[in-house]
Design a protein around this motif. Structure first.
Motif, PDB file in Angstrom:
ATOM      1  N   VAL A 195       0.857  -1.189   0.000  1.00 20.47           N
ATOM      2  CA  VAL A 195       0.000   0.000   0.000  1.00 20.47           C
ATOM      3  C   VAL A 195       0.896   1.243   0.000  1.00 20.47           C
ATOM      4  O   VAL A 195       1.754   1.401   0.884  1.00 20.47           O
ATOM      5  N   TRP A 197      -0.588   4.458  -0.519  1.00 21.27           N
ATOM      6  CA  TRP A 197      -1.400   5.628  -0.128  1.00 21.27           C
ATOM      7  C   TRP A 197      -2.696   5.158   0.480  1.00 21.27           C
ATOM      8  O   TRP A 197      -3.377   4.279  -0.060  1.00 21.27           O
ATOM      9  N   HIS A 198      -3.035   5.751   1.639  1.00 17.83           N
ATOM     10  CA  HIS A 198      -4.348   5.512   2.227  1.00 17.83           C
ATOM     11  C   HIS A 198      -4.630   6.575   3.281  1.00 17.83           C
ATOM     12  O   HIS A 198      -3.790   6.848   4.134  1.00 17.83           O
ATOM     13  N   ARG A 199      -5.794   7.165   3.188  1.00 16.67           N
ATOM     14  CA  ARG A 199      -6.262   8.076   4.228  1.00 16.67           C
ATOM     15  C   ARG A 199      -7.248   7.339   5.113  1.00 16.67           C
ATOM     16  O   ARG A 199      -8.159   6.674   4.594  1.00 16.67           O
ATOM     17  N   HIS A 213     -10.926   4.216  -0.706  1.00 16.24           N
ATOM     18  CA  HIS A 213      -9.931   3.806  -1.688  1.00 16.24           C
ATOM     19  C   HIS A 213      -8.555   3.713  -1.056  1.00 16.24           C
ATOM     20  O   HIS A 213      -8.224   4.468  -0.151  1.00 16.24           O
ATOM     21  N   SER A 214      -7.763   2.781  -1.576  1.00 18.21           N
ATOM     22  CA  SER A 214      -6.335   2.716  -1.306  1.00 18.21           C
ATOM     23  C   SER A 214      -5.623   2.534  -2.633  1.00 18.21           C
ATOM     24  O   SER A 214      -6.240   2.160  -3.646  1.00 18.21           O
ATOM     25  N   ARG A 254      -5.681   1.150  -8.190  1.00 19.05           N
ATOM     26  CA  ARG A 254      -6.576   1.792  -7.226  1.00 19.05           C
ATOM     27  C   ARG A 254      -7.519   0.724  -6.719  1.00 19.05           C
ATOM     28  O   ARG A 254      -8.155   0.024  -7.524  1.00 19.05           O
ATOM     29  N   LEU A 291     -11.618   0.024   4.573  1.00 19.23           N
ATOM     30  CA  LEU A 291     -10.260  -0.474   4.385  1.00 19.23           C
ATOM     31  C   LEU A 291      -9.475  -0.235   5.660  1.00 19.23           C
ATOM     32  O   LEU A 291      -9.382   0.887   6.139  1.00 19.23           O
ATOM     33  N   ALA A 300      -0.318   3.003   4.714  1.00 23.05           N
ATOM     34  CA  ALA A 300       0.827   3.007   3.818  1.00 23.05           C
ATOM     35  C   ALA A 300       1.954   2.157   4.400  1.00 23.05           C
ATOM     36  O   ALA A 300       2.280   2.255   5.590  1.00 23.05           O
ATOM     37  N   GLU A 305      -1.526  12.471   0.942  1.00 14.38           N
ATOM     38  CA  GLU A 305      -2.096  11.642   2.008  1.00 14.38           C
ATOM     39  C   GLU A 305      -2.346  12.466   3.264  1.00 14.38           C
ATOM     40  O   GLU A 305      -3.335  12.264   3.966  1.00 14.38           O
TER      41      GLU A 305
END
Length: 451
Positions: free
Chosen positions: A27, A29-31, A36-37, A48, A56, A60, A201
């Protein structure tokens, strides 16, 4: 198992049916709370990922295995309805440094295939061209507005902006790349890409490299707009003031003409009647009554002077009201109305002529009439030169004749009030008047009026 083909101009053909997809990777990127990641699998492909349950629980650096489907009509590497399984930790790759121009070059590198940065970690740098504050996020535009990259920052309209972040600042933003695809209608072929975006991010992924210069194009435009509005306001006020002055001048002109008409019709006729009756009375006085005759003669001279002075005043008022605005042209216009001046009075204008208030023009006309009238009537002049000289600080107005002249060092005789009248008119304008004359050498009258 993704069937994506790059065409010669960056167009993308995709399948028309959903395709099962599985991938294993890290991974990047993930907020927290985002559906979405973005991951990079072991083959180097970027994806994506959207979870099947909308949640999720990854971050990261997590190594994950993802199973799901590739949606139909999708020209982008994405996995929907994904089941995500953590497998440990991995290494997040370094972002690819790119300029705005390089991001817009996607799909234009021909033989090597599309240089696609969708779902990949990139760092874009450029100049901020717009800042749009919204309720839950703030959107920046980096680069020229028609070919800009969108940057959605995770700060709402009530949150403070990072220090130095303003239009014109040079920034670097690290995040995951994203764009939308636009297909030809009724076709599976992608015609173009749109809405280029880099999603950071966290807020610390934005760096201000250089603050905006003081005079940005936006500030220059704003300053020019304000200046133009101020100037338009001044012009409007000046036009309104000029219109008011014009209305006031026109009203004054009509009032002067009305006053002239009344004075001529009433007082001039009254004086003429008095003169007639005085002449009749003098005819009835006996030849031996010299004292009474002398007194009546003095009275007739006084009435003559009054009538002459009134006639001069009426002439000045009329010419001032009807003549042109420029002083030199007003003098010439007034002279043309007196046949006895033709061929004898000559005008010369020196310096840069400036406007003279109408209320001053009447007094100057009376000085002109008195000076020229005296030169022709009493001096027997054959030529009179009138010089109007505009200096930096004053109007110098001279009348010189070639008449018989007189001794200007002696006071004028009783009853001859012309010189006193001219001096009073000049002093009433804040100026001075001088008379220079010698017997046989003509006379020069000079008025100096401050401008």
């Amino acid at each position: 198992m993704v069937f994506v083909a790059a065409l010669s101009r960056g167009e993308v053909m995709c399948l028309t049916n959903d395709v099962p997809v599985s991938a294993e990777g890290v991974v990047v990127w993930h907020r927290p709370g985002d559906v979405h990641s973005f991951i990079v699998d072991d083959s180097g492909a970027a994806w994506r990922v959207k979870s099947a349950d909308g949640k999720l629980r990854v971050g990261a650096g997590d190594r994950v295995r993802v199973s799901g489907i590739r949606p139909k009509w999708s020209a982008r590497p994405q996995i929907d309805r994904a089941l995500v399984e953590k497998k440990g930790t991995g290494v997040v790759p370094e972002p690819v440094e790119m300029s705005v121009e390089e991001m817009y070059a996607v799909g234009e590198d021909g033989e090597e295939g599309r240089r696609d940065w969708f779902a990949r970690l990139v760092a874009v740098h450029g100049e901020v061209s717009d800042i749009n504050r919204r309720e839950t996020f703030t959107q920046l535009l980096i680069g020229p507005k028609r070919r800009a990259v969108q940057i959605p920052l995770p700060i709402g309209w009530s949150d403070p902006l990072p220090s130095g972040l303003e239009i014109g600042a040079l920034v670097r933003v690290k995040g995951v790349g994203h764009y939308d695809t636009v297909r030809n209608e009724g076709s599976v072929v992608v015609a173009r890409l749109s809405n280029f975006c880099v999603m950071p991010e966290k807020l610390s992924d934005l760096q201000v490299l250089d603050v905006a210069p003081f005079w940005t194009p936006t500030k220059i435009f704003a300053a020019c707009t304000v200046f133009a509005l101020v100037m338009l306001g001044f012009v409007a006020l000046a036009m309104r003031a000029r219109e008011r002055d014009k209305i006031a001048a026109d009203a004054a002109r009509r009032e002067r003409l009305r006053l002239t008409s009344e004075l001529h019709d009433n007082f001039q006729q009254l004086l003429a009647g008095c003169m007639f009756r005085l002449g009749a009375a003098m005819g009835k006085i006996g030849k031996d009554d010299d004292a009474a005759r002398a007194q009546l003669e003095l009275l007739r001279n006084s009435l003559n002077h009054t009538q002459s002075s009134l006639r001069s005043a009426l002439w000045g008022l009329t010419e001032e009201a009807e003549g042109p605005a420029a002083l030199s042209e007003l003098f010439k216009y007034a002279a043309s109305r007196l046949p006895q001046w033709a061929g004898k009075v000559h005008f010369t204008v020196r310096g840069r002529e400036r406007s003279v208030a109408r209320k001053c023009s009447g007094s100057l006309l009376l000085i002109l009439q008195e000076a020229v009238g005296n030169a022709l009537r009493h001096g027997g002049a054959k030529r009179v030169d009138v010089v109007v000289d505009f200096t930096e600080t004053a109007l110098v107005f001279g009348v010189k004749d070639d008449g018989c002249g007189f001794d200007s060092s002696t006071p004028p005789k009783s009853g001859h009030l012309g010189l006193m009248s001219m001096r009073q008119h000049a002093e009433g304008l804040g100026g001075t008047l001088s008379v220079t004359s010698r017997p046989g050498e003509g006379t020069t009258v000079t008025a100096r009026i401050p401008l």
